[in-house]
Design a protein around this motif. Structure first.
Motif, PDB file in Angstrom:
ATOM      1  N   THR A   1       0.827  -1.210   0.000  1.00 35.76           N
ATOM      2  CA  THR A   1       0.000   0.000   0.000  1.00 35.76           C
ATOM      3  C   THR A   1       0.856   1.253   0.000  1.00 35.76           C
ATOM      4  OG1 THR A   1      -1.661  -1.212   1.297  1.00 35.76           O
ATOM      5  CG2 THR A   1      -1.917   1.163   1.139  1.00 35.76           C
ATOM      6  N   MET A   2       1.959   1.237   0.750  1.00 35.18           N
ATOM      7  CA  MET A   2       2.876   2.371   0.777  1.00 35.18           C
ATOM      8  C   MET A   2       3.417   2.648  -0.625  1.00 35.18           C
ATOM      9  SD  MET A   2       4.548   4.718   2.553  1.00 35.18           S
ATOM     10  CE  MET A   2       4.825   4.308   4.281  1.00 35.18           C
TER      11      MET A   2
ATOM     12  N   ILE B   1       5.047   9.798   5.731  1.00 33.83           N
ATOM     13  CA  ILE B   1       5.855  10.149   6.906  1.00 33.83           C
ATOM     14  C   ILE B   1       5.050   9.950   8.186  1.00 33.83           C
ATOM     15  CG2 ILE B   1       6.989  12.061   8.104  1.00 33.83           C
ATOM     16  CD1 ILE B   1       7.747  13.151   5.331  1.00 33.83           C
ATOM     17  N   LEU B   2       3.784  10.357   8.171  1.00 35.87           N
ATOM     18  CA  LEU B   2       2.911  10.167   9.333  1.00 35.87           C
ATOM     19  C   LEU B   2       2.771   8.691   9.666  1.00 35.87           C
ATOM     20  CD1 LEU B   2       0.891  11.231  11.447  1.00 35.87           C
ATOM     21  CD2 LEU B   2      -0.885  11.109   9.676  1.00 35.87           C
ATOM     22  N   SER B   3       2.624   7.880   8.638  1.00 31.38           N
ATOM     23  CA  SER B   3       2.493   6.430   8.840  1.00 31.38           C
ATOM     24  C   SER B   3       3.745   5.853   9.501  1.00 31.38           C
ATOM     25  CB  SER B   3       2.242   5.757   7.490  1.00 31.38           C
ATOM     26  OG  SER B   3       2.315   4.364   7.608  1.00 31.38           O
ATOM     27  N   ILE B   4       4.905   6.251   8.994  1.00 34.67           N
ATOM     28  CA  ILE B   4       6.173   5.757   9.560  1.00 34.67           C
ATOM     29  C   ILE B   4       6.332   6.248  10.998  1.00 34.67           C
ATOM     30  CG2 ILE B   4       8.682   5.891   9.352  1.00 34.67           C
ATOM     31  CD1 ILE B   4       8.273   6.101   6.311  1.00 34.67           C
ATOM     32  N   PHE B   5       5.937   7.492  11.252  1.00 33.62           N
ATOM     33  CA  PHE B   5       6.036   8.046  12.604  1.00 33.62           C
ATOM     34  C   PHE B   5       5.158   7.254  13.573  1.00 33.62           C
ATOM     35  CE2 PHE B   5       4.350  10.872  15.909  1.00 33.62           C
ATOM     36  CZ  PHE B   5       5.532  11.294  16.514  1.00 33.62           C
ATOM     37  N   ILE B   6       3.949   6.893  13.140  1.00 30.52           N
ATOM     38  CA  ILE B   6       3.042   6.111  14.002  1.00 30.52           C
ATOM     39  C   ILE B   6       3.664   4.766  14.336  1.00 30.52           C
ATOM     40  CG2 ILE B   6       0.816   4.920  14.084  1.00 30.52           C
ATOM     41  CD1 ILE B   6      -0.330   7.211  12.400  1.00 30.52           C
ATOM     42  N   LEU B   7       4.262   4.123  13.344  1.00 33.12           N
ATOM     43  CA  LEU B   7       4.884   2.822  13.584  1.00 33.12           C
ATOM     44  C   LEU B   7       6.086   2.930  14.514  1.00 33.12           C
ATOM     45  CD1 LEU B   7       4.835   1.120  10.059  1.00 33.12           C
ATOM     46  CD2 LEU B   7       3.456   0.517  12.056  1.00 33.12           C
ATOM     47  N   ALA B   8       6.844   4.012  14.375  1.00 35.07           N
ATOM     48  CA  ALA B   8       8.070   4.169  15.163  1.00 35.07           C
ATOM     49  C   ALA B   8       7.813   4.733  16.553  1.00 35.07           C
ATOM     50  CB  ALA B   8       9.060   5.061  14.416  1.00 35.07           C
ATOM     51  N   PHE B   9       6.660   5.371  16.727  1.00 37.05           N
ATOM     52  CA  PHE B   9       6.390   6.056  17.989  1.00 37.05           C
ATOM     53  C   PHE B   9       6.142   5.049  19.120  1.00 37.05           C
ATOM     54  CE2 PHE B   9       3.490   7.938  21.112  1.00 37.05           C
ATOM     55  CZ  PHE B   9       4.220   9.053  21.484  1.00 37.05           C
ATOM     56  N   SER B  10       6.733   5.334  20.261  1.00 34.75           N
ATOM     57  CA  SER B  10       6.547   4.501  21.449  1.00 34.75           C
ATOM     58  C   SER B  10       6.359   5.406  22.664  1.00 34.75           C
ATOM     59  CB  SER B  10       7.759   3.586  21.669  1.00 34.75           C
ATOM     60  OG  SER B  10       7.649   2.895  22.899  1.00 34.75           O
ATOM     61  N   VAL B  11       5.245   5.229  23.352  1.00 32.68           N
ATOM     62  CA  VAL B  11       4.960   6.047  24.529  1.00 32.68           C
ATOM     63  C   VAL B  11       6.018   5.848  25.603  1.00 32.68           C
ATOM     64  CG1 VAL B  11       3.295   6.506  26.367  1.00 32.68           C
ATOM     65  CG2 VAL B  11       2.490   6.021  24.056  1.00 32.68           C
ATOM     66  N   SER B  12       6.473   4.614  25.766  1.00 32.80           N
ATOM     67  CA  SER B  12       7.439   4.305  26.826  1.00 32.80           C
ATOM     68  C   SER B  12       8.799   4.951  26.572  1.00 32.80           C
ATOM     69  CB  SER B  12       7.606   2.785  26.945  1.00 32.80           C
ATOM     70  OG  SER B  12       8.074   2.235  25.727  1.00 32.80           O
ATOM     71  N   ASN B  13       9.139   5.125  25.269  1.00 32.44           N
ATOM     72  CA  ASN B  13      10.443   5.696  24.937  1.00 32.44           C
ATOM     73  C   ASN B  13      10.383   7.195  24.647  1.00 32.44           C
ATOM     74  OD1 ASN B  13      11.685   3.175  25.141  1.00 32.44           O
ATOM     75  ND2 ASN B  13      11.214   2.672  23.015  1.00 32.44           N
ATOM     76  N   PHE B  14       9.184   7.763  24.713  1.00 30.84           N
ATOM     77  CA  PHE B  14       9.040   9.176  24.378  1.00 30.84           C
ATOM     78  C   PHE B  14       9.506  10.062  25.527  1.00 30.84           C
ATOM     79  CE2 PHE B  14       6.474  13.119  24.284  1.00 30.84           C
ATOM     80  CZ  PHE B  14       6.928  13.621  23.070  1.00 30.84           C
ATOM     81  N   ASP B  15      10.355  11.011  25.203  1.00 27.65           N
ATOM     82  CA  ASP B  15      10.878  11.949  26.203  1.00 27.65           C
ATOM     83  C   ASP B  15       9.969  13.182  26.255  1.00 27.65           C
ATOM     84  OD1 ASP B  15      12.280  13.532  27.906  1.00 27.65           O
ATOM     85  OD2 ASP B  15      14.091  13.690  26.645  1.00 27.65           O
ATOM     86  N   PRO B  16       9.334  13.450  27.403  1.00 31.70           N
ATOM     87  CA  PRO B  16       8.445  14.614  27.519  1.00 31.70           C
ATOM     88  C   PRO B  16       9.155  15.934  27.229  1.00 31.70           C
ATOM     89  CG  PRO B  16       8.172  13.134  29.390  1.00 31.70           C
ATOM     90  CD  PRO B  16       9.392  12.672  28.653  1.00 31.70           C
ATOM     91  N   ASN B  17      10.476  15.935  27.399  1.00 35.03           N
ATOM     92  CA  ASN B  17      11.236  17.168  27.171  1.00 35.03           C
ATOM     93  C   ASN B  17      11.741  17.281  25.728  1.00 35.03           C
ATOM     94  OD1 ASN B  17      11.058  17.999  29.915  1.00 35.03           O
ATOM     95  ND2 ASN B  17      12.701  16.539  30.426  1.00 35.03           N
ATOM     96  N   PHE B  18      11.227  16.408  24.866  1.00 38.10           N
ATOM     97  CA  PHE B  18      11.708  16.378  23.481  1.00 38.10           C
ATOM     98  C   PHE B  18      11.572  17.735  22.801  1.00 38.10           C
ATOM     99  CE2 PHE B  18      10.543  15.955  18.968  1.00 38.10           C
ATOM    100  CZ  PHE B  18      11.718  15.420  18.468  1.00 38.10           C
ATOM    101  N   PHE B  19      10.386  18.334  22.914  1.00 38.49           N
ATOM    102  CA  PHE B  19      10.144  19.600  22.217  1.00 38.49           C
ATOM    103  C   PHE B  19      10.963  20.740  22.837  1.00 38.49           C
ATOM    104  CE2 PHE B  19       6.274  17.140  21.290  1.00 38.49           C
ATOM    105  CZ  PHE B  19       6.317  17.196  19.899  1.00 38.49           C
ATOM    106  N   ASN B  20      11.188  20.667  24.159  1.00 42.72           N
ATOM    107  CA  ASN B  20      12.057  21.672  24.791  1.00 42.72           C
ATOM    108  C   ASN B  20      13.484  21.563  24.278  1.00 42.72           C
ATOM    109  OD1 ASN B  20       9.984  22.714  26.374  1.00 42.72           O
ATOM    110  ND2 ASN B  20      10.364  21.267  28.050  1.00 42.72           N
ATOM    111  N   GLU B  21      13.963  20.324  24.160  1.00 44.48           N
ATOM    112  CA  GLU B  21      15.318  20.099  23.651  1.00 44.48           C
ATOM    113  C   GLU B  21      15.421  20.535  22.191  1.00 44.48           C
ATOM    114  OE1 GLU B  21      17.958  19.187  25.330  1.00 44.48           O
ATOM    115  OE2 GLU B  21      16.747  19.120  27.184  1.00 44.48           O
TER     116      GLU B  21
END
Length: 270
Positions: free
Chosen positions: A62-63, A120-140
């Protein structure tokens, strides 16, 4: 009138592409459910087993289909609407030829960009992980941009905008080059598709020859003024990007002129 033409084009092409985007995102969510983030350990013991593997395969197909179908529609809409049977209707509308061509071109660019965003959105959804997400990502990320601004100033962000502009012009030039090739091929009474391929090859050879000569000349100039250039490297990047923009813009104008001239003056719908 151009707005109405574009609105019609979006409706006509969206009937095919929007469901395809929906299918891709659906397979994205299914794969996320089956596999989560354990791509390295995917085997028969993974939740779903064979269905998971089939889902991944369907996702990949499909991609690929999104970009293939988008490319096909860009060509098909131009050929069928302006040079095919539908041309009898399109050319009776109270609108100039260049607007017909421009509407096809703009919507072709629009769907190409949307296809890229969805992918890109599709790949981001697949790669995204709540457990590995850094809350300070956008600040950094904000700090990184601040550091870049301190180093290069507004010039660095202008460089990014110039790059985006260059990509869009390159995209537009590539599409109008295909339109020009199809238009030239349509001048032949027989084997129009084969003639279009031949025209595309010839135009591509001419363009590559000219750009190669310009590239060699530019490289030679760089060697002559290497010491001065090293002191103004950021300015050099601006110059390179604007040079690329200028060259692609010239080719774009030439291809648009060829397409408009053939469709307007040499049209043969038989």
């Amino acid at each position: 009138m151009l707005g109405k033409l574009m609105k019609y084009e979006i409706k006509a092409t969206g009937r095919i592409l929007l469901p395809l985007y929906g299918v891709l995102l659906a397979f994205t969510l299914i794969n996320k459910l089956f596999i989560g983030n354990n791509w390295d350990t995917l085997d028969a013991s993974t939740l779903g087993g064979i269905p998971a593997v089939l889902s991944i395969f369907a996702y990949g197909v499909t991609m690929a289909a999104i970009f293939i179908v988008t490319f096909f529609i860009i060509i098909q809409r131009f050929y069928k609407n302006l040079l095919g049977d539908e041309g009898y209707l399109m050319h009776t509308l109270p609108v100039t030829t260049w607007k017909n061509i421009l509407s096809k071109l703009l919507i072709g660019i629009f769907w190409t960009v949307i296809s890229g965003i969805v992918a890109i959105l599709s790949i981001f959804i697949l790669a995204f992980s709540v457990s590995n997400f850094d809350p300070n990502f956008f600040n950094e990320l904000g700090k990184v941009f601040s550091e870049i601004y301190k180093e290069v100033g507004i010039s660095g962000f202008m460089l990014f905008l110039e790059f985006i502009l260059a990509v869009f012009i390159q995209m537009a030039m590539g599409i109008i080059m295909i339109y020009a090739s199809i238009s030239i091929g349509h001048l032949f009474n027989k084997r129009k598709i084969l003639s279009s391929f031949g025209a595309f090859i010839v135009l591509n050879i001419i363009m590559n020859t000219i750009t190669s000569i310009l590239g060699i000349t530019f490289s030679w100039k760089l060697e002559m003024y290497a010491d001065t250039i090293n002191q103004h490297s950021l300015g050099l990047l601006h110059g390179i990007i604007w040079g690329v923009i200028a060259v692609n813009l010239i080719f774009f104008i030439c291809y648009f002129f060829i397409t408009n001239y053939v469709v307007k003056n040499k049209l043969n719908l038989e």
